[in-house]
Design a protein around this motif. Sequence first.
Motif, mmCIF file in Angstrom:
data_model
loop_
_atom_site.group_PDB
_atom_site.id
_atom_site.type_symbol
_atom_site.label_atom_id
_atom_site.label_comp_id
_atom_site.label_asym_id
_atom_site.label_seq_id
_atom_site.Cartn_x
_atom_site.Cartn_y
_atom_site.Cartn_z
ATOM 1 N N GLN A 157 3.134 -0.689 -3.388
ATOM 2 C CA GLN A 157 1.765 -2.057 -3.284
ATOM 3 C C GLN A 157 1.646 -1.999 -2.008
ATOM 4 N N TYR A 158 1.797 -1.545 -0.998
ATOM 5 C CA TYR A 158 1.060 -0.428 0.445
ATOM 6 C C TYR A 158 0.208 0.575 0.258
ATOM 7 N N SER A 159 0.887 1.811 -0.296
ATOM 8 C CA SER A 159 0.266 2.394 -0.495
ATOM 9 C C SER A 159 -1.742 2.300 -1.857
ATOM 10 N N GLU A 160 -0.492 1.431 -3.285
ATOM 11 C CA GLU A 160 -2.142 1.334 -4.285
ATOM 12 C C GLU A 160 -3.299 0.588 -3.624
ATOM 13 N N ARG A 161 -2.715 -0.505 -2.462
ATOM 14 C CA ARG A 161 -3.817 -1.101 -1.769
ATOM 15 C C ARG A 161 -4.530 -0.538 -0.681
ATOM 16 N N THR A 162 -3.881 0.386 0.121
ATOM 17 C CA THR A 162 -4.283 1.308 1.103
ATOM 18 C C THR A 162 -5.297 2.240 -0.337
ATOM 19 N N ASP A 163 -4.815 2.997 -0.612
ATOM 20 C CA ASP A 163 -5.781 4.197 -1.595
ATOM 21 C C ASP A 163 -6.986 3.366 -2.525
ATOM 22 N N ALA A 164 -6.802 1.804 -2.227
ATOM 23 C CA ALA A 164 -7.907 1.727 -3.241
ATOM 24 C C ALA A 164 -8.490 1.096 -1.934
ATOM 25 N N PHE A 165 -7.960 0.941 -0.542
ATOM 26 C CA PHE A 165 -8.685 0.405 0.447
ATOM 27 C C PHE A 165 -9.526 -0.930 0.371
ATOM 28 N N ASP A 166 -8.645 -2.082 -0.129
ATOM 29 C CA ASP A 166 -7.847 -3.093 -0.230
ATOM 30 C C ASP A 166 -7.442 -3.648 0.415
ATOM 31 N N PHE A 167 -7.671 -3.879 1.712
ATOM 32 C CA PHE A 167 -7.551 -4.161 2.966
ATOM 33 C C PHE A 167 -8.287 -4.541 4.350
ATOM 34 N N ASP A 168 -8.812 -5.543 4.810
ATOM 35 C CA ASP A 168 -8.583 -5.090 5.932
ATOM 36 C C ASP A 168 -8.567 -4.391 7.703
ATOM 37 N N MET A 169 -7.429 -5.112 7.301
ATOM 38 C CA MET A 169 -7.133 -4.011 8.773
ATOM 39 C C MET A 169 -5.451 -3.790 8.534
ATOM 40 N N THR A 170 -5.249 -2.540 8.756
ATOM 41 C CA THR A 170 -3.380 -1.941 8.827
ATOM 42 C C THR A 170 -3.249 -1.276 9.545
ATOM 43 N N THR A 171 -1.850 -0.115 9.577
ATOM 44 C CA THR A 171 -1.955 0.835 10.752
ATOM 45 C C THR A 171 -1.897 1.967 10.222
ATOM 46 N N TYR A 172 -1.696 2.839 10.838
ATOM 47 C CA TYR A 172 -2.786 4.220 10.764
ATOM 48 C C TYR A 172 -1.896 4.401 11.694
ATOM 49 N N ARG A 173 -2.304 5.983 11.152
ATOM 50 C CA ARG A 173 -1.247 6.613 12.126
ATOM 51 C C ARG A 173 -1.618 8.659 11.294
ATOM 52 N N ARG A 174 -2.013 9.409 12.067
ATOM 53 C CA ARG A 174 -2.824 10.742 11.543
ATOM 54 C C ARG A 174 -2.342 11.601 13.264
ATOM 55 N N GLY A 175 -1.578 12.588 12.588
ATOM 56 C CA GLY A 175 -1.395 14.026 12.792
ATOM 57 C C GLY A 175 -1.899 14.621 13.619
ATOM 58 N N VAL A 176 -2.641 15.591 14.354
ATOM 59 C CA VAL A 176 -3.133 16.622 14.038
ATOM 60 C C VAL A 176 -2.560 18.040 14.961
ATOM 61 N N SER A 177 -3.601 18.553 15.400
ATOM 62 C CA SER A 177 -2.904 19.959 15.595
ATOM 63 C C SER A 177 -3.841 20.291 15.914
ATOM 64 N N LEU A 178 -3.424 21.654 17.725
ATOM 65 C CA LEU A 178 -3.949 22.444 18.517
ATOM 66 C C LEU A 178 -5.179 23.127 17.733
ATOM 67 N N SER A 179 -5.682 23.086 16.203
ATOM 68 C CA SER A 179 -6.110 23.922 15.557
ATOM 69 C C SER A 179 -6.504 23.311 14.660
ATOM 70 N N PRO A 180 -7.162 22.056 14.730
ATOM 71 C CA PRO A 180 -7.772 21.132 13.209
ATOM 72 C C PRO A 180 -9.023 21.812 12.109
ATOM 73 N N GLY A 181 -9.342 21.510 11.425
ATOM 74 C CA GLY A 181 -10.049 22.942 10.592
ATOM 75 C C GLY A 181 -10.429 21.417 9.407
ATOM 76 N N ASN A 182 -10.644 22.217 8.371
ATOM 77 C CA ASN A 182 -11.034 21.628 7.297
ATOM 78 C C ASN A 182 -10.465 20.090 6.769
ATOM 79 N N GLU A 183 -9.038 19.640 6.947
ATOM 80 C CA GLU A 183 -8.960 18.380 6.717
ATOM 81 C C GLU A 183 -9.016 17.419 7.498
ATOM 82 N N GLN A 184 -10.619 17.997 8.684
ATOM 83 C CA GLN A 184 -10.921 16.520 9.264
ATOM 84 C C GLN A 184 -12.237 15.870 8.623
#
Length: 265
Positions: free
Chosen positions: A179-206
């Motif tokens: 359910q969590y994946s379904e709701r976050t995929d549809a942006f069906d939330f006001d606020m939720t947890t957020y984790r985003r990893g980055v590297s020393l060479s950020p690129g197109n994924e930004q």
Amino acid sequence: DVVLSDIAHQRPTGINGFVMNTRRPQFSDWRVREAMIQAFNFNFINATLNGGTLPRIESYFDNSVLAADITAQADGKVAALLKPFAADLLPGTLEGYALPVSDGSERNRAGIAAALNLMEQAGYTVQDGMMTGPDGAPFTVEILLRNGSAENESIVNIYVEALERLGISPSVTSVDPAQYSERTDAFDFDMTTYRRGVSLSPGNEQRLYWGCDMVDTEGSRNLMGACNPAIEAMVDRMLTSESQDDYVAAVRALDRVLISQRYVI
């Protein structure tokens, strides 16, 4: 002899916190998002849950050479990159921005007072103990969590108490992973947890993280709904830089815009 040492490194921490969905009208105003940040009593939460040992993440590229010194005024190449967008940048982007530091007490009076002032600037007032919008409707927030996330639940429990002092009574919804994946995929939330990893060479994924094309793309990683010309331009400049200095400046400029947009607590 045994020596216990903390050895410094420069691996970026990435971002870890609670994201606000700017597609929702209550979070479209940056002053409301800043109020949510002011009400988040990091010092008390850190002391309560972690013994005060964890450093606060202050950048999307924290602990690396790519991180902007957001507390200082932008200068050099970073300032030059941001100058064309100066009229539309939020306060703090160029002149510097600092996350709130509380006195460590549970009440966090200064933070709550600052949050209340920001909410009033955004057109909200407290009526009969309830934060109310210009249309007379109460300010509501649903915090969406994934089942089994004990640490996040502990943090949110403390945060909810702080928001209640503002006249906001958030609802906290815990759902199973599907359910969590379904709701976050549809942006069906006001606020939720957020984790985003980055590297020393950020690129197109930004572009996937905060590009305009991803705002309405279901299942995208742009949970906050970021769409900003300065962000687009800084990512373009980052990808077309011809020197390491230009590349680092572009990432730091991007970092300043992301931080000052107040997307994530």
